[in-house]
Enzyme design. Structure first.
Site, PDB file in Angstrom:
ATOM      1  N   ARG A  19       0.800  -1.221   0.000  1.00 41.20           N
ATOM      2  CA  ARG A  19       0.000   0.000   0.000  1.00 41.20           C
ATOM      3  C   ARG A  19       0.837   1.277   0.000  1.00 41.20           C
ATOM      4  O   ARG A  19       0.310   2.366  -0.183  1.00 41.20           O
ATOM      5  CB  ARG A  19      -0.974  -0.013   1.194  1.00 41.20           C
ATOM      6  CG  ARG A  19      -2.168  -0.917   0.949  1.00 41.20           C
ATOM      7  CD  ARG A  19      -3.021  -1.046   2.192  1.00 41.20           C
ATOM      8  NE  ARG A  19      -2.404  -1.943   3.174  1.00 41.20           N
ATOM      9  CZ  ARG A  19      -2.818  -2.069   4.432  1.00 41.20           C
ATOM     10  NH1 ARG A  19      -3.819  -1.335   4.880  1.00 41.20           N
ATOM     11  NH2 ARG A  19      -2.223  -2.919   5.250  1.00 41.20           N
ATOM     12  N   LYS A  26       9.202  -0.730   1.885  1.00 41.64           N
ATOM     13  CA  LYS A  26       8.565   0.082   2.936  1.00 41.64           C
ATOM     14  C   LYS A  26       9.530   0.465   4.051  1.00 41.64           C
ATOM     15  O   LYS A  26       9.599   1.629   4.465  1.00 41.64           O
ATOM     16  CB  LYS A  26       7.362  -0.668   3.517  1.00 41.64           C
ATOM     17  CG  LYS A  26       6.734   0.039   4.704  1.00 41.64           C
ATOM     18  CD  LYS A  26       5.337  -0.432   4.997  1.00 41.64           C
ATOM     19  CE  LYS A  26       5.326  -1.621   5.920  1.00 41.64           C
ATOM     20  NZ  LYS A  26       3.932  -2.027   6.258  1.00 41.64           N
ATOM     21  N   ASP A 109       8.013  -2.354  10.870  1.00 47.99           N
ATOM     22  CA  ASP A 109       7.248  -1.171  10.458  1.00 47.99           C
ATOM     23  C   ASP A 109       6.606  -0.427  11.629  1.00 47.99           C
ATOM     24  O   ASP A 109       5.558   0.180  11.484  1.00 47.99           O
ATOM     25  CB  ASP A 109       6.197  -1.555   9.405  1.00 47.99           C
ATOM     26  CG  ASP A 109       5.154  -2.542   9.941  1.00 47.99           C
ATOM     27  OD1 ASP A 109       5.349  -3.067  11.059  1.00 47.99           O
ATOM     28  OD2 ASP A 109       4.158  -2.785   9.241  1.00 47.99           O
ATOM     29  N   GLU A 161      -5.889 -12.788  14.921  1.00 50.21           N
ATOM     30  CA  GLU A 161      -5.877 -11.780  13.862  1.00 50.21           C
ATOM     31  C   GLU A 161      -7.305 -11.339  13.579  1.00 50.21           C
ATOM     32  O   GLU A 161      -8.241 -12.127  13.677  1.00 50.21           O
ATOM     33  CB  GLU A 161      -5.246 -12.354  12.587  1.00 50.21           C
ATOM     34  CG  GLU A 161      -3.776 -12.642  12.723  1.00 50.21           C
ATOM     35  CD  GLU A 161      -3.001 -11.435  13.234  1.00 50.21           C
ATOM     36  OE1 GLU A 161      -2.930 -10.415  12.515  1.00 50.21           O
ATOM     37  OE2 GLU A 161      -2.473 -11.495  14.363  1.00 50.21           O
ATOM     38  N   ASN A 234       1.349   1.576   7.057  1.00 51.95           N
ATOM     39  CA  ASN A 234       0.977   0.782   5.891  1.00 51.95           C
ATOM     40  C   ASN A 234       0.927   1.574   4.595  1.00 51.95           C
ATOM     41  O   ASN A 234       1.127   1.019   3.526  1.00 51.95           O
ATOM     42  CB  ASN A 234      -0.375   0.100   6.131  1.00 51.95           C
ATOM     43  CG  ASN A 234      -0.254  -0.972   7.206  1.00 51.95           C
ATOM     44  OD1 ASN A 234       0.574  -1.866   7.097  1.00 51.95           O
ATOM     45  ND2 ASN A 234      -1.029  -0.844   8.261  1.00 51.95           N
ATOM     46  N   ARG A 339      27.330  25.559   1.093  1.00 50.57           N
ATOM     47  CA  ARG A 339      27.516  24.202   0.566  1.00 50.57           C
ATOM     48  C   ARG A 339      28.625  23.488   1.335  1.00 50.57           C
ATOM     49  O   ARG A 339      29.278  24.074   2.190  1.00 50.57           O
ATOM     50  CB  ARG A 339      27.790  24.290  -0.926  1.00 50.57           C
ATOM     51  CG  ARG A 339      26.539  24.766  -1.692  1.00 50.57           C
ATOM     52  CD  ARG A 339      26.864  25.115  -3.123  1.00 50.57           C
ATOM     53  NE  ARG A 339      27.587  24.034  -3.766  1.00 50.57           N
ATOM     54  CZ  ARG A 339      28.341  24.183  -4.862  1.00 50.57           C
ATOM     55  NH1 ARG A 339      28.464  25.379  -5.424  1.00 50.57           N
ATOM     56  NH2 ARG A 339      28.971  23.159  -5.380  1.00 50.57           N
ATOM     57  N   TYR A 372      29.647  34.835  -5.025  1.00 48.45           N
ATOM     58  CA  TYR A 372      29.958  33.416  -5.009  1.00 48.45           C
ATOM     59  C   TYR A 372      31.375  33.243  -4.482  1.00 48.45           C
ATOM     60  O   TYR A 372      32.316  33.832  -5.018  1.00 48.45           O
ATOM     61  CB  TYR A 372      29.845  32.786  -6.407  1.00 48.45           C
ATOM     62  CG  TYR A 372      30.353  31.359  -6.391  1.00 48.45           C
ATOM     63  CD1 TYR A 372      29.716  30.406  -5.599  1.00 48.45           C
ATOM     64  CD2 TYR A 372      31.493  30.985  -7.096  1.00 48.45           C
ATOM     65  CE1 TYR A 372      30.197  29.104  -5.518  1.00 48.45           C
ATOM     66  CE2 TYR A 372      31.979  29.684  -7.022  1.00 48.45           C
ATOM     67  CZ  TYR A 372      31.327  28.753  -6.234  1.00 48.45           C
ATOM     68  OH  TYR A 372      31.804  27.474  -6.135  1.00 48.45           O
ATOM     69  N   ASN A 383      37.035  42.330   3.834  1.00 45.83           N
ATOM     70  CA  ASN A 383      35.705  42.767   3.411  1.00 45.83           C
ATOM     71  C   ASN A 383      35.566  42.501   1.914  1.00 45.83           C
ATOM     72  O   ASN A 383      36.349  43.004   1.114  1.00 45.83           O
ATOM     73  CB  ASN A 383      35.557  44.270   3.708  1.00 45.83           C
ATOM     74  CG  ASN A 383      34.106  44.707   3.576  1.00 45.83           C
ATOM     75  OD1 ASN A 383      33.360  44.177   2.754  1.00 45.83           O
ATOM     76  ND2 ASN A 383      33.714  45.692   4.356  1.00 45.83           N
TER      77      ASN A 383
END
Ligand code: UD1
Ligand code: MG
Length: 511
Positions: A19, A26, A109, A161, A234, A339, A372, A383
């Site tokens: 699902r 999952k 899970d 169950e 799920n 970065r 940059y 500066n």
């Protein structure tokens, strides 16, 4: 009693998670800093297990690859066909034939499970000398889950169950949370007796409880106090729900340790992040991975920090940083992009629309606007004027630029690497610097300026500019009815500023 217990952990992670509708298995979906599987493994970590076995099946190669990264000691065991949770545990135990003591089984899970809860389950189990203990919880909506069926005297009889349950059993709100502790000998024995006589035709691990109980073995229930810990995942809607719950749990934890979160609902902090007391996190902020924020630092609003260290008293505003270091008292943003290996020393400043990569910005140095900075070392208190570009890439190689302590780089400068600007040197605005500038010298590469009088009137007649120029010239004429040529020159250029390269004062934007 003081004898250390031998424990084996088994995590069940072979299911497909249909699902989720995902190419990713999952258990590999991410949730605030770890995968679902990573969360489960860290909940089990404090048990100090001799060995941890993870049952893999769907996406086995991907899951194995992930395990090799996050938990290389874990033993992955392949369950080629998913024939049920009982079958999965049986296969797992075949990989550890010499296991003794306690086997702790956890569904892969249930990522909100707390380490304290797993430990309490195992301690209760070992303390009581039970053959099997299941973690249970009372939930508002038990739909789809296994029910804890107790006898009149409150003892566990069996786990049923939902699809195999009677109407009366379905009304039970105490559910199987999917974590268990077993005595290994009795577990092996019971696993050998499992049938597939159920609605799904699978070997259910949960049937071990009914079997042991019928054989007169002591089985027990350990009830979790916080039922949200037992929530499974799920589909992606449930995953988003778990993410919100975990966010709230993490945020509450930080606020209780003395961190201010100004808008906890829009603050997303990975479990792997560390925050010092009196750090302030403003709204709409994501702190991810190995990020650390020091005491008194203010981060946000609108900030994403990934694997980034922010020092005491620093500020980061509306910015994005990955793998960066922001020194104590430094200031970043608004709208900066740091970065990997951008290292800003204490009290330095990286301002608006500035990108920094693999560079050191020295103590008190400033890069305030539109620049940059790549592969550079900028000395203390230097500066860097607005729109300065560190030209680090020649199309083949990346090269470094060094700017010395106290240097003053004028606006719109290109520093063409490899190049060094000496300590205390000046660079005239608009220069393209490709040769080293000695300490204290002025580097300048500008072409001399010239003016072509009347160019607009001749070449751009009828434009807004031409009309404006004409008005200005006429007004100047009116003001000083001397010679037209002299007054024209004065009106346009005579602002008293030096135009050559000799005296570039005022050439950096200041903050
Ligand atoms: C299971 C329990 C149920 C409990 C619920 C809690 C059984 C029979 N039922 O139901 O009582 O309330 O968990 O969340 O155990 N898996 C394998 N191999 C298999 C089958 C499953 O590795 O052959 C793994 C899955 O990947 C998953 C875990 O075992 O991580 C649980 O399986 P799942 O199919 O989700 O069981 P539930 O129906 O949720
Ligand atoms: Mg499940």
């Amino acid at each position: 009693m003081s004898q250390p217990h031998h424990r084996t952990v088994v995590v069940l992670a072979a299911g497909e998670g249909k699902r989720m509708k995902s190419a990713l298995p999952k258990v590999l979906h991410p949730l605030l800093g770890r995968t679902l599987l990573g969360h489960v493994l860290s909940a089990a970590a404090p048990l100090g297990a001799d060995r941890t076995v993870v049952v893999v099946g769907h996406g086995a190669d991907q899951v194995r690859g992930h395990l090799a990264e996050i938990a290389p000691d874990v033993v992955p065991v392949l369950q080629a066909e998913q024939l049920g949770t009982g079958h999965a545990v049986r296969i797992a135990l075949e990989a550890v034939p010499d296991a003794t003591g306690t086997v702790v089984v956890i569904n892969g899970d249930v990522p909100l499970l707390r380490p304290e809860t797993v430990s309490a389950l195992v301690q209760a189990h070992e303390g009581e000398g039970a053959a099997a203990t299941v973690l249970a919880a009372e939930v508002p909506d038990p739909t789809g889950l296994g029910r804890i069926v107790r006898s009149a005297d409150g003892r566990l009889e069996q786990i049923v169950e939902e699809r195999d349950a009677t109407a009366a059993q379905r009304a039970i709100r105490e559910i199987n949370a999917g974590s268990y502790a077993f005595d290994v000998v009795r577990l092996r024995d019971a696993l050998g007796k499992l049938s597939t006589d159920n609605d799904q035709g699978e070997e259910y691990l949960t049937d071990v409880f009914g079997l042991l109980n019928s054989a007169g073995e002591p089985v027990a229930v350990h009830v979790a106090s916080d039922h949200t810990e037992t929530l499974g995942c799920n589909d992606r809607v449930e995953l988003a729900g778990l993410r919100r719950l975990l966010r709230d749990r993490i945020n509450e934890g930080w606020m209780r340790t003395g961190v201010s979160l100004l808008d906890p609902e829009t603050t997303w902090i990975d479990v792997t992040v560390a925050l010092d007391r009196d750090a302030v996190v403003d709204q709409n902020t994501q702190l991810r991975g190995a990020t650390v924020v020091g005491s008194g630092a203010v981060v946000g609003p609108d900030v994403t920090l990934i694997d980034t260290v922010v020092g005491e008293g620093a500020t980061v505003l509306r910015s994005h940083a990955v793998g960066a270091e922001v020194g104590p008292g430094a200031s970043v943003g608004p709208y900066a992009y740091l970065r990997p290996d951008a290292r800003l020393a204490e009290k330095s400043k990286v301002g608006t629309f500035v990108e920094v990569k693999n560079s050191e910005v020295g103590p008190g140095a400033k890069v305030p606007h539109l620049s940059y900075v790549g592969d550079a070392t900028i000395g203390a208190k230097a500066n860097i004027g607005a729109a300065t570009i560190f030209v680090n890439y020649d199309g083949v190689n990346k090269n470094r630029t060094i700017v010395g302590e106290g240097a003053f780089v004028g606006c719109d400068t290109s520093l063409i690497a490899p190049v060094e600007v000496g300590a205390g040197a000046y660079i005239a605005a608009g220069s393209a610097i490709s040769k080293d500038v000695p300490p204290g010298a002025l580097g300048v590469t500008r072409a001399p300026q010239r003016e072509i009088e009347g160019w607009v009137a001749r070449k751009r007649p009828g434009t807004v500019s031409a009309a404006a120029a004409e008005r200005a010239l006429r007004a100047a004429e009116g003001a000083s009815p001397g010679t037209a040529a002299a007054s024209e020159g004065e009106a346009i250029h005579g602002d008293g500023r030096a135009l050559g390269g000799e005296s570039p004062e005022g050439d950096t934007a200041t903050d």
